[in-house]
Write a protein that holds these residues in place. Structure first.
Motif, mmCIF file in Angstrom:
data_model
loop_
_atom_site.group_PDB
_atom_site.id
_atom_site.type_symbol
_atom_site.label_atom_id
_atom_site.label_comp_id
_atom_site.label_asym_id
_atom_site.label_seq_id
_atom_site.Cartn_x
_atom_site.Cartn_y
_atom_site.Cartn_z
ATOM 1 N N SER A 51 38.424 38.038 41.620
ATOM 2 C CA SER A 51 38.014 38.615 42.901
ATOM 3 C C SER A 51 36.571 38.316 43.289
ATOM 4 N N LEU A 52 35.777 37.731 42.395
ATOM 5 C CA LEU A 52 34.404 37.331 42.717
ATOM 6 C C LEU A 52 34.233 35.837 42.468
ATOM 7 N N THR A 53 33.518 35.196 43.342
ATOM 8 C CA THR A 53 33.257 33.767 43.168
ATOM 9 C C THR A 53 31.956 33.569 42.388
ATOM 10 N N ALA A 54 31.817 32.402 41.786
ATOM 11 C CA ALA A 54 30.633 32.093 40.983
ATOM 12 C C ALA A 54 29.348 32.190 41.794
ATOM 13 N N GLY A 55 29.406 31.920 43.073
ATOM 14 C CA GLY A 55 28.217 31.971 43.908
ATOM 15 C C GLY A 55 27.598 33.349 44.031
ATOM 16 N N ARG A 56 28.326 34.375 43.647
ATOM 17 C CA ARG A 56 27.818 35.748 43.736
ATOM 18 C C ARG A 56 27.277 36.268 42.413
ATOM 19 N N ILE A 57 27.275 35.441 41.371
ATOM 20 C CA ILE A 57 26.854 35.881 40.041
ATOM 21 C C ILE A 57 25.426 35.419 39.776
ATOM 22 N N ARG A 58 24.601 36.316 39.263
ATOM 23 C CA ARG A 58 23.215 35.999 38.943
ATOM 24 C C ARG A 58 22.863 36.559 37.567
ATOM 25 N N ILE A 59 22.172 35.754 36.763
ATOM 26 C CA ILE A 59 21.634 36.247 35.502
ATOM 27 C C ILE A 59 20.685 37.392 35.822
ATOM 28 N N GLY A 60 20.776 38.471 35.093
ATOM 29 C CA GLY A 60 19.916 39.632 35.313
ATOM 30 C C GLY A 60 20.468 40.638 36.302
ATOM 31 N N ALA A 61 21.563 40.300 36.996
ATOM 32 C CA ALA A 61 22.148 41.238 37.961
ATOM 33 C C ALA A 61 22.652 42.483 37.233
ATOM 34 N N ARG A 62 22.431 43.620 37.848
ATOM 35 C CA ARG A 62 22.882 44.890 37.268
ATOM 36 C C ARG A 62 24.379 45.074 37.496
ATOM 37 N N VAL A 63 25.040 45.552 36.444
ATOM 38 C CA VAL A 63 26.478 45.803 36.494
ATOM 39 C C VAL A 63 26.771 47.133 35.813
ATOM 40 N N ARG A 64 27.964 47.648 36.078
ATOM 41 C CA ARG A 64 28.404 48.862 35.388
ATOM 42 C C ARG A 64 29.842 48.675 34.936
ATOM 43 N N ALA A 65 30.179 49.364 33.875
ATOM 44 C CA ALA A 65 31.520 49.264 33.307
ATOM 45 C C ALA A 65 32.501 50.102 34.123
ATOM 46 N N VAL A 66 33.679 49.537 34.323
ATOM 47 C CA VAL A 66 34.825 50.242 34.899
ATOM 48 C C VAL A 66 36.008 49.925 33.991
ATOM 49 N N PHE A 67 37.071 50.643 34.159
ATOM 50 C CA PHE A 67 38.224 50.447 33.281
ATOM 51 C C PHE A 67 39.481 50.281 34.110
ATOM 52 N N HIS A 68 40.283 49.305 33.721
ATOM 53 C CA HIS A 68 41.555 49.048 34.380
ATOM 54 C C HIS A 68 42.607 48.846 33.296
ATOM 55 N N ASP A 69 43.592 49.699 33.276
ATOM 56 C CA ASP A 69 44.674 49.604 32.292
ATOM 57 C C ASP A 69 44.111 49.613 30.865
ATOM 58 N N GLY A 70 43.080 50.432 30.630
ATOM 59 C CA GLY A 70 42.491 50.561 29.306
ATOM 60 C C GLY A 70 41.555 49.450 28.887
ATOM 61 N N MET A 71 41.294 48.510 29.796
ATOM 62 C CA MET A 71 40.416 47.382 29.485
ATOM 63 C C MET A 71 39.093 47.537 30.221
ATOM 64 N N PRO A 72 37.963 47.408 29.511
ATOM 65 C CA PRO A 72 36.682 47.457 30.211
ATOM 66 C C PRO A 72 36.462 46.190 31.032
ATOM 67 N N GLN A 73 35.944 46.389 32.224
ATOM 68 C CA GLN A 73 35.552 45.297 33.112
ATOM 69 C C GLN A 73 34.177 45.664 33.662
ATOM 70 N N TRP A 74 33.576 44.757 34.394
ATOM 71 C CA TRP A 74 32.245 44.978 34.958
ATOM 72 C C TRP A 74 32.283 44.766 36.457
ATOM 73 N N VAL A 75 31.554 45.605 37.183
ATOM 74 C CA VAL A 75 31.411 45.446 38.636
ATOM 75 C C VAL A 75 29.925 45.402 38.969
ATOM 76 N N PRO A 76 29.560 44.671 40.019
ATOM 77 C CA PRO A 76 28.149 44.667 40.429
ATOM 78 C C PRO A 76 27.700 46.085 40.785
ATOM 79 N N GLU A 77 26.501 46.417 40.404
ATOM 80 C CA GLU A 77 25.939 47.729 40.741
ATOM 81 C C GLU A 77 25.004 47.504 41.921
ATOM 82 N N HIS A 78 25.353 48.112 43.023
ATOM 83 C CA HIS A 78 24.566 47.929 44.240
ATOM 84 C C HIS A 78 23.517 49.021 44.337
#
Length: 138
Positions: free
Chosen positions: A109-136
Motif C-alpha cells: 500500500s506504500l510506494t518506495a518514493g514515500r519511504i525515508r531513512i529516519g522517518a518516524r513509524v509506529r507499530a500496528v497489528f494485523h491478524d497477529g502480525m506486527p506492521q509499521w505505519v508512518p507516524e504523522h
C-alpha cells in the motif's frame, strides 16, 4: 499468509503480538532489553528475563523493496517495502516488518518514493502480525 515458526524463547513475542502488544525480552537482573529473544542475557549472562511492553514507536533505520521471485503467497503483492525499524526506547533493537499506509492495509500500500531513512513509524497489528505505519506529526 505465512505464520511465524516459534520456539520456546520467541513464543511470548507472538502471543503478545496476537493481543496487539509489542513487547521485547529484557534481563530481569541488569535490565538490558534484547531482541531476538534468547535464554541468556548477552550483557551479564543472567538467565532471568521478563517481557517489557514498548511504546511501539521508532525510526526507519533501513529498507528494501521486495521483488519476485518470492514465496507464492507474496508474489502477487510485489513489489512491497520491508523496513528495519530502530525502536525509540531501545535503539540497539531493530525489528523487521512491512511498512503499510494504515492498519490493515495490504503490504504493497506504500510506494518506495514515500519511504525515508529516519522517518518516524509506529507499530500496528494485523491478524497477529506486527506492521509499521508512518507516524504523522500534528
Amino acid at each position: 499468509m505465512l505464520r511465524p515458526v516459534t520456539d520456546a524463547d520467541g513464543a511470548p513475542f507472538w502471543r503478545y503480538a496476537a493481543r496487539g502488544e509489542l513487547r521485547v525480552q529484557g534481563c530481569a537482573d541488569c535490565g538490558a532489553l534484547r531482541f531476538p529473544p534468547r535464554p541468556c542475557c548477552p550483557h551479564c549472562r543472567s538467565f532471568a528475563h521478563a517481557w517489557h511492553r514498548t511504546a511501539g514507536r521508532g525510526r526507519i533505520w533501513s529498507w528494501v523493496v521486495a521483488h519476485p521471485p518470492l514465496l507464492p503467497g507474496y508474489a502477487d503483492l510485489a513489489p512491497y517495502p520491508v523496513v528495519l525499524v530502530e525502536l525509540a526506547e531501545a535503539p540497539r533493537i531493530r525489528l523487521v516488518g512491512n511498512l503499510v499506509a494504515r492498519p490493515g492495509a495490504p503490504i504493497n500500500s506504500l510506494t518506495a518514493g514515500r519511504i525515508r531513512i529516519g522517518a518516524r513509524v509506529r507499530a500496528v497489528f494485523h491478524d497477529g502480525m506486527p506492521q509499521w505505519v508512518p507516524e504523522h506529526r500534528s
